[in-house]
Write an enzyme that holds these catalytic residues in place. Structure first.
Site, PDB file in Angstrom:
ATOM      1  N   ARG A  15       1.528  -3.676   4.952  1.00 52.57           N
ATOM      2  CA  ARG A  15       2.681  -3.008   4.327  1.00 52.57           C
ATOM      3  C   ARG A  15       3.113  -1.785   5.113  1.00 52.57           C
ATOM      4  O   ARG A  15       4.310  -1.596   5.360  1.00 52.57           O
ATOM      5  CB  ARG A  15       2.364  -2.634   2.880  1.00 52.57           C
ATOM      6  CG  ARG A  15       2.257  -3.844   1.962  1.00 52.57           C
ATOM      7  CD  ARG A  15       1.812  -3.452   0.591  1.00 52.57           C
ATOM      8  NE  ARG A  15       0.486  -2.841   0.692  1.00 52.57           N
ATOM      9  CZ  ARG A  15      -0.064  -2.070  -0.231  1.00 52.57           C
ATOM     10  NH1 ARG A  15       0.583  -1.775  -1.330  1.00 52.57           N
ATOM     11  NH2 ARG A  15      -1.267  -1.574  -0.058  1.00 52.57           N
ATOM     12  N   ASN A  33       2.425  -5.877  -2.013  1.00 52.36           N
ATOM     13  CA  ASN A  33       1.381  -6.883  -2.135  1.00 52.36           C
ATOM     14  C   ASN A  33       1.628  -7.707  -3.385  1.00 52.36           C
ATOM     15  O   ASN A  33       2.122  -7.187  -4.389  1.00 52.36           O
ATOM     16  CB  ASN A  33       0.006  -6.232  -2.257  1.00 52.36           C
ATOM     17  CG  ASN A  33      -0.541  -5.763  -0.929  1.00 52.36           C
ATOM     18  OD1 ASN A  33      -0.106  -6.189   0.133  1.00 52.36           O
ATOM     19  ND2 ASN A  33      -1.518  -4.874  -0.984  1.00 52.36           N
TER      20      ASN A  33
END
Length: 88
Positions: A15, A33
């Site tokens: 990320r 996520n």
């Protein structure tokens, strides 16, 4: 474009890497996520920049092992920047 990236993509800075790369390309959107172990991302901007980001997602950061990247058109609200969102 809404993308789902699967493989070993959680716990490997995917990320944070996505935020960094998307900002370099001047894209808007988000990354988060998912409970199934995948990463979901929304990329908005010039088509060539979005395509470049999707290509990058196939590799990801050094520790990632990407199995697949799926991409589909997205219809909805687009943020004014690129950010990491809470997990889905």
């Amino acid at each position: 474009m809404r993308c789902v990236i699967s493989g070993k993509v959680q716990g490997v800075w995917y990320r944070a890497w996505t935020v960094q790369e998307a900002e370099k390309l001047g894209l808007k959107g988000w990354v988060r996520n998912c409970m199934d172990g995948s990463v979901e991302a929304l990329f908005a901007g010039p088509a060539d920049k979005v395509a470049a980001m999707i290509d990058l997602c196939h590799t990801g950061p050094r520790a990632a092992r990407v199995g697949a990247v799926t991409a589909e058109d997205f219809k909805g609200d687009i943020p004014q920047d690129f950010r990491q969102r809470d997990d889905a």
